[in-house]
Design a protein around this motif. Structure first.
Motif, PDB file in Angstrom:
ATOM      1  N   LEU A 152       1.148   5.341  -0.131  1.00  0.00           N
ATOM      2  CA  LEU A 152       0.532   6.646   0.044  1.00  0.00           C
ATOM      3  C   LEU A 152       1.252   7.629  -0.871  1.00  0.00           C
ATOM      4  O   LEU A 152       2.467   7.799  -0.776  1.00  0.00           O
ATOM      5  CB  LEU A 152       0.646   7.095   1.507  1.00  0.00           C
ATOM      6  CG  LEU A 152       0.124   8.488   1.842  1.00  0.00           C
ATOM      7  CD1 LEU A 152      -1.391   8.558   1.645  1.00  0.00           C
ATOM      8  CD2 LEU A 152       0.494   8.849   3.272  1.00  0.00           C
ATOM      9  N   SER A 157      -6.062   4.819   9.642  1.00  0.00           N
ATOM     10  CA  SER A 157      -7.039   3.900   9.047  1.00  0.00           C
ATOM     11  C   SER A 157      -6.442   3.037   7.933  1.00  0.00           C
ATOM     12  O   SER A 157      -6.819   1.878   7.790  1.00  0.00           O
ATOM     13  CB  SER A 157      -8.251   4.672   8.516  1.00  0.00           C
ATOM     14  OG  SER A 157      -7.892   5.477   7.417  1.00  0.00           O
ATOM     15  N   GLU A 158      -5.505   3.570   7.168  1.00  0.00           N
ATOM     16  CA  GLU A 158      -5.011   2.849   5.981  1.00  0.00           C
ATOM     17  C   GLU A 158      -3.684   2.126   6.197  1.00  0.00           C
ATOM     18  O   GLU A 158      -3.357   1.210   5.469  1.00  0.00           O
ATOM     19  CB  GLU A 158      -4.905   3.803   4.792  1.00  0.00           C
ATOM     20  CG  GLU A 158      -6.239   4.366   4.362  1.00  0.00           C
ATOM     21  CD  GLU A 158      -7.269   3.288   4.103  1.00  0.00           C
ATOM     22  OE1 GLU A 158      -6.938   2.274   3.451  1.00  0.00           O
ATOM     23  OE2 GLU A 158      -8.420   3.449   4.556  1.00  0.00           O
ATOM     24  N   ARG A 166     -10.992  12.438   2.652  1.00  0.00           N
ATOM     25  CA  ARG A 166      -9.854  12.262   3.570  1.00  0.00           C
ATOM     26  C   ARG A 166      -8.765  13.294   3.339  1.00  0.00           C
ATOM     27  O   ARG A 166      -7.792  13.357   4.082  1.00  0.00           O
ATOM     28  CB  ARG A 166      -9.242  10.861   3.390  1.00  0.00           C
ATOM     29  CG  ARG A 166     -10.244   9.720   3.466  1.00  0.00           C
ATOM     30  CD  ARG A 166     -10.994   9.626   4.791  1.00  0.00           C
ATOM     31  NE  ARG A 166     -10.192   9.222   5.907  1.00  0.00           N
ATOM     32  CZ  ARG A 166      -9.837   7.962   6.164  1.00  0.00           C
ATOM     33  NH1 ARG A 166     -10.214   6.993   5.389  1.00  0.00           N
ATOM     34  NH2 ARG A 166      -9.108   7.708   7.211  1.00  0.00           N
ATOM     35  N   LEU A 219      -5.733   9.475   8.102  1.00  0.00           N
ATOM     36  CA  LEU A 219      -5.557   8.560   6.971  1.00  0.00           C
ATOM     37  C   LEU A 219      -4.528   7.478   7.297  1.00  0.00           C
ATOM     38  O   LEU A 219      -4.742   6.289   7.001  1.00  0.00           O
ATOM     39  CB  LEU A 219      -5.143   9.348   5.726  1.00  0.00           C
ATOM     40  CG  LEU A 219      -5.052   8.576   4.427  1.00  0.00           C
ATOM     41  CD1 LEU A 219      -6.428   8.054   4.023  1.00  0.00           C
ATOM     42  CD2 LEU A 219      -4.496   9.466   3.328  1.00  0.00           C
ATOM     43  N   PRO A 236      -0.370   2.667   5.457  1.00  0.00           N
ATOM     44  CA  PRO A 236       0.430   2.425   4.252  1.00  0.00           C
ATOM     45  C   PRO A 236       1.800   1.847   4.588  1.00  0.00           C
ATOM     46  O   PRO A 236       2.332   2.076   5.678  1.00  0.00           O
ATOM     47  CB  PRO A 236       0.565   3.817   3.626  1.00  0.00           C
ATOM     48  CG  PRO A 236       0.399   4.758   4.765  1.00  0.00           C
ATOM     49  CD  PRO A 236      -0.558   4.089   5.715  1.00  0.00           C
ATOM     50  N   VAL A 283      -2.980   5.024  -2.380  1.00  0.00           N
ATOM     51  CA  VAL A 283      -3.828   5.878  -1.565  1.00  0.00           C
ATOM     52  C   VAL A 283      -3.332   7.310  -1.752  1.00  0.00           C
ATOM     53  O   VAL A 283      -2.221   7.637  -1.340  1.00  0.00           O
ATOM     54  CB  VAL A 283      -3.751   5.487  -0.073  1.00  0.00           C
ATOM     55  CG1 VAL A 283      -4.590   6.437   0.775  1.00  0.00           C
ATOM     56  CG2 VAL A 283      -4.174   4.047   0.127  1.00  0.00           C
ATOM     57  N   LYS A 308       0.858  -1.180   0.000  1.00  0.00           N
ATOM     58  CA  LYS A 308       0.000   0.000   0.000  1.00  0.00           C
ATOM     59  C   LYS A 308       0.901   1.238   0.000  1.00  0.00           C
ATOM     60  O   LYS A 308       1.709   1.425   0.912  1.00  0.00           O
ATOM     61  CB  LYS A 308      -0.903   0.000   1.229  1.00  0.00           C
ATOM     62  CG  LYS A 308      -1.981   1.064   1.172  1.00  0.00           C
ATOM     63  CD  LYS A 308      -2.892   1.010   2.374  1.00  0.00           C
ATOM     64  CE  LYS A 308      -3.857  -0.136   2.249  1.00  0.00           C
ATOM     65  NZ  LYS A 308      -4.896  -0.104   3.307  1.00  0.00           N
ATOM     66  N   THR A 312      -1.633  -1.079  -4.076  1.00  0.00           N
ATOM     67  CA  THR A 312      -2.762  -0.221  -3.747  1.00  0.00           C
ATOM     68  C   THR A 312      -2.233   1.193  -3.559  1.00  0.00           C
ATOM     69  O   THR A 312      -1.299   1.408  -2.791  1.00  0.00           O
ATOM     70  CB  THR A 312      -3.442  -0.689  -2.438  1.00  0.00           C
ATOM     71  OG1 THR A 312      -3.887  -2.029  -2.622  1.00  0.00           O
ATOM     72  CG2 THR A 312      -4.603   0.214  -2.060  1.00  0.00           C
ATOM     73  N   TRP A 330     -11.058   9.091  -2.309  1.00  0.00           N
ATOM     74  CA  TRP A 330     -10.369   9.546  -1.105  1.00  0.00           C
ATOM     75  C   TRP A 330     -10.580  11.035  -0.790  1.00  0.00           C
ATOM     76  O   TRP A 330     -10.037  11.530   0.189  1.00  0.00           O
ATOM     77  CB  TRP A 330      -8.861   9.285  -1.257  1.00  0.00           C
ATOM     78  CG  TRP A 330      -8.556   7.851  -1.481  1.00  0.00           C
ATOM     79  CD1 TRP A 330      -8.384   7.223  -2.689  1.00  0.00           C
ATOM     80  CD2 TRP A 330      -8.420   6.842  -0.499  1.00  0.00           C
ATOM     81  NE1 TRP A 330      -8.145   5.886  -2.507  1.00  0.00           N
ATOM     82  CE2 TRP A 330      -8.153   5.621  -1.159  1.00  0.00           C
ATOM     83  CE3 TRP A 330      -8.492   6.838   0.894  1.00  0.00           C
ATOM     84  CZ2 TRP A 330      -7.957   4.430  -0.491  1.00  0.00           C
ATOM     85  CZ3 TRP A 330      -8.293   5.647   1.562  1.00  0.00           C
ATOM     86  CH2 TRP A 330      -8.035   4.466   0.865  1.00  0.00           C
TER      87      TRP A 330
END
Length: 186
Positions: free
Chosen positions: A4, A90-91, A52, A87, A93, A35, A2, A33, A49
């Motif tokens: 960012l 929750s995510e 956010r 962010l 990265p 973000v 992930k 992924t 997004w």
């Protein structure tokens, strides 16, 4: 993985945004992924997004107390830091790839990334890391007066938009973050 991806604008405003979008597409094509994180704007490319993103910031035409608030925000944005902290929480990265974030998002986001333990890569699209006006160019000629942290030269020569005030804000921003070693700690 992930990733960012951070840039103050999330629309194709210029070359750095084009690079950010192209790299994001390449990351996604490789199975990662992506973000995004930017500031809110009606100009943004649609993404899931937007809610956010950090609050929008405008500096043009700001006067009086608003100008003082804008100057503080350019140096260190608490709203941008809070938005990216939420962010990150929750995510979670694996890595962050920073592009242009100064002024609107501010280096406050670097603190949030460091505090969250997110490894960070910063692509330099200009000379902002060493020059208050991003260019190493002023008054029609190449300029290296500010190298080594001598940012007062930007104020003396009104290097940012020909404005003493804008140049002073940029010089203070760079002085604060040089002393804090913000970009070195990211």
């Amino acid at each position: 993985m992930k990733i960012l991806v951070v840039n103050k604008f999330y629309w194709p405003k210029g070359g750095s945004e084009r690079v950010m979008f192209d790299l994001s597409e390449a990351y996604a094509a490789a199975g990662h992924t992506v973000v995004p994180f930017a500031m809110q704007s009606p100009d943004n490319v649609p993404t899931g997004w937007e809610d956010r993103f950090a609050p929008a910031v405008r500096y043009e035409g700001v006067r009086g107390l608003g100008a003082a608030r804008a100057a503080v925000h350019a140096v260190y944005s608490r709203p941008a830091k809070r938005a990216i902290q939420a962010l990150l929480q929750s995510e979670k990265p694996d890595v962050a790839h920073l592009h242009n974030f100064h002024h609107q998002l501010s280096p406050s986001i670097v603190d949030a990334l460091r505090d969250a333990g997110v490894p960070t890569v910063f692509t330099l699209h200009d000379y902002k890391a060493v020059c208050p006006n991003y260019l190493l160019y002023t008054q029609g000629a190449p300029c290296e007066r500010c190298l080594g942290g001598r940012y007062h030269h930007a104020v003396v020569h009104r290097c940012v938009r020909g404005s003493w005030g804008a140049s002073a804000v940029a010089a203070v921003e760079m002085t604060v973050h040089r002393k804090r070693r913000t970009l070195e700690r990211g």
